[in-house]
Scaffold this motif. Structure first.
Motif, short mmCIF file in Angstrom:
data_model
loop_
_atom_site.label_atom_id
_atom_site.label_comp_id
_atom_site.label_asym_id
_atom_site.label_seq_id
_atom_site.Cartn_x
_atom_site.Cartn_y
_atom_site.Cartn_z
N LEU A 81 0.83 -1.21 0.00
CA LEU A 81 0.00 0.00 0.00
C LEU A 81 0.86 1.26 0.00
CD1 LEU A 81 -2.77 1.33 0.04
CD2 LEU A 81 -2.79 1.07 2.53
N VAL A 82 1.91 1.28 0.78
CA VAL A 82 2.77 2.46 0.84
C VAL A 82 3.34 2.77 -0.54
CG1 VAL A 82 4.94 3.40 1.77
CG2 VAL A 82 3.34 2.20 3.28
N TYR A 83 3.87 1.76 -1.20
CA TYR A 83 4.44 1.97 -2.53
C TYR A 83 3.36 2.44 -3.51
CZ TYR A 83 6.81 1.12 -6.93
OH TYR A 83 7.35 1.27 -8.19
N SER A 84 2.17 1.85 -3.43
CA SER A 84 1.08 2.24 -4.34
C SER A 84 0.68 3.70 -4.11
CB SER A 84 -0.14 1.34 -4.13
OG SER A 84 0.17 0.01 -4.47
N LEU A 85 0.61 4.13 -2.86
CA LEU A 85 0.25 5.52 -2.56
C LEU A 85 1.35 6.48 -2.97
CD1 LEU A 85 -1.50 5.13 0.92
CD2 LEU A 85 -2.58 5.35 -1.33
N GLU A 86 2.59 6.08 -2.80
CA GLU A 86 3.70 6.93 -3.25
C GLU A 86 3.66 7.12 -4.76
OE1 GLU A 86 7.26 5.07 -1.77
OE2 GLU A 86 7.04 5.97 0.22
N ARG A 87 3.40 6.04 -5.49
CA ARG A 87 3.33 6.12 -6.96
C ARG A 87 2.17 7.02 -7.38
NH1 ARG A 87 3.17 0.99 -7.88
NH2 ARG A 87 0.91 0.95 -7.76
N TYR A 88 1.02 6.88 -6.72
CA TYR A 88 -0.14 7.71 -7.03
C TYR A 88 0.16 9.19 -6.73
CZ TYR A 88 -4.94 9.39 -7.22
OH TYR A 88 -6.08 10.08 -7.55
N ALA A 89 0.75 9.45 -5.56
CA ALA A 89 1.08 10.83 -5.17
C ALA A 89 2.05 11.46 -6.15
CB ALA A 89 1.64 10.86 -3.76
N LYS A 90 3.05 10.70 -6.55
CA LYS A 90 4.04 11.23 -7.50
C LYS A 90 3.37 11.58 -8.83
CE LYS A 90 8.66 10.42 -9.26
NZ LYS A 90 9.87 9.61 -9.12
N THR A 91 2.44 10.75 -9.26
CA THR A 91 1.72 11.03 -10.51
C THR A 91 0.86 12.27 -10.36
OG1 THR A 91 1.70 8.67 -11.05
CG2 THR A 91 0.13 10.06 -12.22
N MET A 92 0.17 12.41 -9.24
CA MET A 92 -0.67 13.58 -8.99
C MET A 92 0.19 14.86 -8.97
SD MET A 92 -3.61 14.93 -8.42
CE MET A 92 -4.89 14.03 -7.59
N PHE A 93 1.33 14.81 -8.30
CA PHE A 93 2.21 15.97 -8.25
C PHE A 93 2.76 16.30 -9.63
CE2 PHE A 93 3.64 16.05 -3.51
CZ PHE A 93 2.31 16.08 -3.11
N THR A 94 3.09 15.29 -10.40
CA THR A 94 3.60 15.50 -11.76
C THR A 94 2.55 16.17 -12.63
OG1 THR A 94 5.08 13.59 -11.56
CG2 THR A 94 4.58 14.35 -13.80
N ILE A 95 1.31 15.72 -12.50
CA ILE A 95 0.21 16.32 -13.26
C ILE A 95 0.04 17.78 -12.88
CG2 ILE A 95 -2.32 16.34 -13.49
CD1 ILE A 95 -2.14 13.21 -13.27
N ALA A 96 0.02 18.07 -11.59
CA ALA A 96 -0.15 19.45 -11.13
C ALA A 96 1.01 20.33 -11.60
CB ALA A 96 -0.27 19.50 -9.61
N GLU A 97 2.21 19.80 -11.51
CA GLU A 97 3.39 20.57 -11.89
C GLU A 97 3.45 20.82 -13.39
OE1 GLU A 97 7.57 20.58 -9.86
OE2 GLU A 97 7.44 18.86 -11.21
#
Length: 198
Positions: A81-97
């Protein structure tokens, strides 16, 4: 050549509309303002989009579908779960950026009055996005017994942390600095997880 010109006009209108909607808000922007900035006539805008609302719908469909596809690809659960949430968060931040204007616009439209036509336009995409993040927690529920049917609550909390972090980051930090930072993502996810596993 004519097809290329049509594509250029359509893309130019979408880009100008995004800039104006981001800067002033959808309701404060008139069709004349959009066509003046795009260097076209009103009939040209109506040819492509029929109305200002049709223009908004086209902008959301093109960009939100792409955004949600990226999030869907990042949201698979692989037993960690931790790895899955990190991957999701990184994608969300990349989209916003990658397109802060559109990211802010989606949030402003979603947080508008429920009766507003802009909320009705963005709502399906934001609900789809929430279903994507909720899916991670639903897949992990069998592995983490202490969720106790609270998958939706965890999805709300996690998406709230990400969105608020992005908003505060751009208010406080140097806009030229990178939002996507593995140490920050690790810290946010582990801070969130502490409340789940303890």
């Amino acid at each position: 050549m004519e097809q290329l010109q049509e594509l250029d006009n359509r893309e130019k209108i979408l880009e100008c509309a995004l800039n104006l909607f981001y800067q002033k808000g959808y309701d404060a922007v008139g069709v004349q303002e959009i066509v003046t900035l795009a260097g076209i006539t009103k009939p040209t805008l109506y040819y492509y989009f029929k109305s200002k609302y049709g223009l908004l719908e086209a902008l959301l469909q093109e960009r939100c579908c792409k955004m949600n596809d990226q999030l869907r690809k990042a949201a698979y659960y692989n037993g960690d779960l931790v790895y899955s949430l990190e991957r999701y968060a990184k994608t969300m931040f990349t989209i916003a950026e990658s397109d802060m204007r559109f990211y802010y616009l989606t949030l402003s439209l979603f947080y508008s009055a429920r009766e507003n036509e802009t909320y009705k336009a963005i709502s399906p995409y934001m609900k789809e996005q929430f279903a994507i993040i909720r899916g991670i927690f639903e897949q992990a529920a069998g592995y983490l017994g202490n969720m106790n049917g609270r998958q939706e609550q965890f999805a709300i909390g996690f998406s709230g942390i990400l969105n608020n972090y992005i908003l505060v980051y751009y208010e406080r930090e140097d806009p030229n600095k990178q939002l996507v930072d593995d140490k920050t993502i690790y810290s946010l996810v582990h801070q969130f997880m502490y409340g789940i596993v303890v």
